[in-house]
Write a protein that holds these residues in place. Structure first.
Motif, PDB file in Angstrom:
ATOM      1  N   MET A  91     -26.317 -48.937  -4.578  1.00  0.00           N
ATOM      2  CA  MET A  91     -27.463 -48.109  -4.200  1.00  0.00           C
ATOM      3  C   MET A  91     -27.961 -47.332  -5.403  1.00  0.00           C
ATOM      4  N   ASN A  92     -29.281 -47.141  -5.476  1.00  0.00           N
ATOM      5  CA  ASN A  92     -29.825 -46.320  -6.545  1.00  0.00           C
ATOM      6  C   ASN A  92     -29.240 -44.916  -6.462  1.00  0.00           C
ATOM      7  N   GLU A  93     -28.956 -44.309  -7.621  1.00  0.00           N
ATOM      8  CA  GLU A  93     -28.369 -42.975  -7.647  1.00  0.00           C
ATOM      9  C   GLU A  93     -29.427 -41.954  -7.259  1.00  0.00           C
ATOM     10  N   ILE A  94     -29.366 -41.536  -6.024  1.00  0.00           N
ATOM     11  CA  ILE A  94     -30.321 -40.564  -5.512  1.00  0.00           C
ATOM     12  C   ILE A  94     -29.642 -39.769  -4.399  1.00  0.00           C
ATOM     13  N   PRO A  95     -29.740 -38.462  -4.392  1.00  0.00           N
ATOM     14  CA  PRO A  95     -29.144 -37.670  -3.309  1.00  0.00           C
ATOM     15  C   PRO A  95     -29.725 -38.082  -1.960  1.00  0.00           C
ATOM     16  N   TYR A  96     -28.891 -38.014  -0.937  1.00  0.00           N
ATOM     17  CA  TYR A  96     -29.326 -38.439   0.383  1.00  0.00           C
ATOM     18  C   TYR A  96     -30.527 -37.634   0.888  1.00  0.00           C
ATOM     19  N   ASP A  97     -30.549 -36.330   0.611  1.00  0.00           N
ATOM     20  CA  ASP A  97     -31.689 -35.552   1.103  1.00  0.00           C
ATOM     21  C   ASP A  97     -32.991 -35.967   0.418  1.00  0.00           C
ATOM     22  N   ASP A  98     -32.896 -36.385  -0.859  1.00  0.00           N
ATOM     23  CA  ASP A  98     -34.089 -36.899  -1.534  1.00  0.00           C
ATOM     24  C   ASP A  98     -34.502 -38.252  -0.952  1.00  0.00           C
ATOM     25  N   LEU A  99     -33.515 -39.055  -0.580  1.00  0.00           N
ATOM     26  CA  LEU A  99     -33.806 -40.349   0.022  1.00  0.00           C
ATOM     27  C   LEU A  99     -34.554 -40.171   1.338  1.00  0.00           C
ATOM     28  N   VAL A 100     -34.128 -39.216   2.143  1.00  0.00           N
ATOM     29  CA  VAL A 100     -34.806 -38.938   3.406  1.00  0.00           C
ATOM     30  C   VAL A 100     -36.257 -38.537   3.146  1.00  0.00           C
ATOM     31  N   ALA A 101     -36.471 -37.720   2.130  1.00  0.00           N
ATOM     32  CA  ALA A 101     -37.823 -37.254   1.811  1.00  0.00           C
ATOM     33  C   ALA A 101     -38.716 -38.402   1.348  1.00  0.00           C
ATOM     34  N   ARG A 102     -38.145 -39.395   0.664  1.00  0.00           N
ATOM     35  CA  ARG A 102     -38.940 -40.503   0.122  1.00  0.00           C
ATOM     36  C   ARG A 102     -39.184 -41.614   1.143  1.00  0.00           C
ATOM     37  N   MET A 103     -38.305 -41.743   2.102  1.00  0.00           N
ATOM     38  CA  MET A 103     -38.365 -42.877   3.011  1.00  0.00           C
ATOM     39  C   MET A 103     -39.445 -42.687   4.075  1.00  0.00           C
ATOM     40  N   PRO A 104     -40.260 -43.711   4.353  1.00  0.00           N
ATOM     41  CA  PRO A 104     -41.250 -43.616   5.432  1.00  0.00           C
ATOM     42  C   PRO A 104     -40.562 -43.319   6.763  1.00  0.00           C
ATOM     43  N   PRO A 105     -41.154 -42.484   7.608  1.00  0.00           N
ATOM     44  CA  PRO A 105     -40.518 -42.115   8.884  1.00  0.00           C
ATOM     45  C   PRO A 105     -40.155 -43.311   9.756  1.00  0.00           C
ATOM     46  N   ASP A 106     -41.031 -44.331   9.795  1.00  0.00           N
ATOM     47  CA  ASP A 106     -40.722 -45.466  10.652  1.00  0.00           C
ATOM     48  C   ASP A 106     -39.525 -46.250  10.141  1.00  0.00           C
ATOM     49  N   ALA A 107     -39.359 -46.314   8.816  1.00  0.00           N
ATOM     50  CA  ALA A 107     -38.202 -46.998   8.250  1.00  0.00           C
ATOM     51  C   ALA A 107     -36.923 -46.225   8.559  1.00  0.00           C
ATOM     52  N   LEU A 108     -36.971 -44.907   8.459  1.00  0.00           N
ATOM     53  CA  LEU A 108     -35.800 -44.086   8.746  1.00  0.00           C
ATOM     54  C   LEU A 108     -35.409 -44.201  10.213  1.00  0.00           C
ATOM     55  N   GLU A 109     -36.410 -44.197  11.087  1.00  0.00           N
ATOM     56  CA  GLU A 109     -36.121 -44.324  12.515  1.00  0.00           C
ATOM     57  C   GLU A 109     -35.513 -45.684  12.839  1.00  0.00           C
ATOM     58  N   LEU A 110     -36.057 -46.750  12.252  1.00  0.00           N
ATOM     59  CA  LEU A 110     -35.525 -48.088  12.461  1.00  0.00           C
ATOM     60  C   LEU A 110     -34.087 -48.177  11.965  1.00  0.00           C
ATOM     61  N   PHE A 111     -33.829 -47.621  10.780  1.00  0.00           N
ATOM     62  CA  PHE A 111     -32.483 -47.676  10.227  1.00  0.00           C
ATOM     63  C   PHE A 111     -31.475 -47.000  11.154  1.00  0.00           C
ATOM     64  N   GLN A 112     -31.843 -45.844  11.687  1.00  0.00           N
ATOM     65  CA  GLN A 112     -30.906 -45.124  12.556  1.00  0.00           C
ATOM     66  C   GLN A 112     -30.584 -45.936  13.805  1.00  0.00           C
ATOM     67  N   GLU A 113     -31.566 -46.636  14.350  1.00  0.00           N
ATOM     68  CA  GLU A 113     -31.317 -47.491  15.509  1.00  0.00           C
ATOM     69  C   GLU A 113     -30.403 -48.657  15.141  1.00  0.00           C
ATOM     70  N   MET A 114     -30.631 -49.248  13.973  1.00  0.00           N
ATOM     71  CA  MET A 114     -29.799 -50.362  13.533  1.00  0.00           C
ATOM     72  C   MET A 114     -28.369 -49.909  13.258  1.00  0.00           C
ATOM     73  N   ALA A 115     -28.216 -48.786  12.585  1.00  0.00           N
ATOM     74  CA  ALA A 115     -26.880 -48.282  12.264  1.00  0.00           C
ATOM     75  C   ALA A 115     -26.130 -47.903  13.529  1.00  0.00           C
ATOM     76  N   ALA A 116     -26.827 -47.309  14.485  1.00  0.00           N
ATOM     77  CA  ALA A 116     -26.183 -46.950  15.750  1.00  0.00           C
ATOM     78  C   ALA A 116     -25.728 -48.203  16.489  1.00  0.00           C
ATOM     79  N   ALA A 117     -26.577 -49.239  16.508  1.00  0.00           N
ATOM     80  CA  ALA A 117     -26.195 -50.501  17.145  1.00  0.00           C
ATOM     81  C   ALA A 117     -24.976 -51.100  16.463  1.00  0.00           C
ATOM     82  N   HIS A 118     -24.929 -51.032  15.134  1.00  0.00           N
ATOM     83  CA  HIS A 118     -23.794 -51.567  14.377  1.00  0.00           C
ATOM     84  C   HIS A 118     -22.504 -50.843  14.757  1.00  0.00           C
ATOM     85  N   LEU A 119     -22.551 -49.512  14.801  1.00  0.00           N
ATOM     86  CA  LEU A 119     -21.338 -48.734  15.022  1.00  0.00           C
ATOM     87  C   LEU A 119     -20.834 -48.806  16.459  1.00  0.00           C
ATOM     88  N   GLU A 120     -21.734 -49.039  17.404  1.00  0.00           N
ATOM     89  CA  GLU A 120     -21.303 -49.073  18.796  1.00  0.00           C
ATOM     90  C   GLU A 120     -20.950 -50.493  19.253  1.00  0.00           C
TER      91      GLU A 120
END
Length: 263
Positions: free
Chosen positions: A1-30
């Motif tokens: 992964m590119n060296e970037i703090p997670y809070d900066d990553l959240v700020a840079r990431m489009p909201p729809d991409a962040l929302e999609l990722f959270q759904e995918m990660a939740a599906a993976h973990l459950e």
């Protein structure tokens, strides 16, 4: 992964991409098994079939560019099939990022409070329950001031009490039986008219009981100055917070009853 703090990553990431990722990660973990997301594209947008066992989440009609965004940050690993098909897996880095997201947003109750505020501050709620939305907005504004003097507490209680009464009137409509000053009686009569299945009816009867208790608490706050000489415990900020969020929750559930009006 590119060296970037997670809070900066959240700020840079489009909201729809962040929302999609959270759904995918939740599906993976459950889930268990081969946790693969198989991509499909159509004119309606991008969809994915998830092969893991244990999750019922669905992924349809989103912007496929979100997947490229997530893969570019190494949160997803992409694989290509023999016919050019694409599939994705959540990476180890993605799992770490997802856990950080959950922890950074506080405890489960804190996340629920955040969601409650999003709902009651939404344009949709303001449209369907304008009176309740206005009073809740005023109450939460006073709550976050941190003040607990009798004047502020009384004003908060007044707004919360009126929010619940307005929500009942706005949701049940002019045809609802009973006085606006007695919202619980009106709600109980309305629930009887709905003729719901027994299990759902039982839950909504408990909602009416919760509304009764919440209204009693709101009334206590509204008349806190009258209790100065009664020997009752002084009000705390935590009690005021609880009154605000439980009132907001009841108003939200009342708003949801609009789709169940008797015909």
């Amino acid at each position: 992964m590119n060296e970037i703090p997670y809070d900066d990553l959240v700020a840079r990431m489009p909201p729809d991409a962040l929302e999609l990722f959270q759904e995918m990660a939740a599906a993976h973990l459950e889930s268990t098994g081969n946790r693969l997301f198989i991509r499909t594209d159509s004119l309606a947008g991008t969809g994915m079939t998830f092969t893991g066992d244990g999750s019922n989440r669905e992924f349809d009609g989103f912007d496929g560019g979100a997947l490229e965004e997530l893969a570019g940050w190494s949160l997803l690993r992409v694989s290509y099939g023999s016919r050019g098909s694409e599939s994705y897996r959540v990476t180890g880095e993605g799992q770490l990022f997802f856990r950080w997201l959950k922890e950074s947003r506080g405890s489960a109750p804190a996340q629920v409070e955040d969601e409650v505020q999003k709902v009651v501050n939404s344009a949709q709620f303001a449209l369907s329950c304008p009176g309740a939305a206005r009073h809740l907005s005023e109450a939460f504004g006073l709550l976050w001031s941190g003040e607990t003097n009798d004047q502020v507490v009384s004003e908060i209680g007044d707004h919360l009490r009126k929010a619940l009464m307005d929500a009942t009137s706005e949701v049940l409509g002019d045809e609802a039986r009973g006085s606006q000053e007695k919202p619980i009686d009106r709600l109980e009569r309305h629930l009887e008219d709905l003729q719901l299945p027994s299990r759902e009816s039982g839950v909504l009867i408990q909602l009416a009981e919760l509304a009764r208790s919440v209204l009693s608490l709101d009334h206590r706050l509204n008349h806190i100055r009258d209790e100065a000489d009664t020997g009752r415990a002084e009000v705390s900020w935590e009690e005021v917070r609880r009154a605000a969020f439980t009132t907001a929750f009841v108003c939200y559930e009342l708003d949801r009853l609009q789709v169940r009006r008797p015909t």
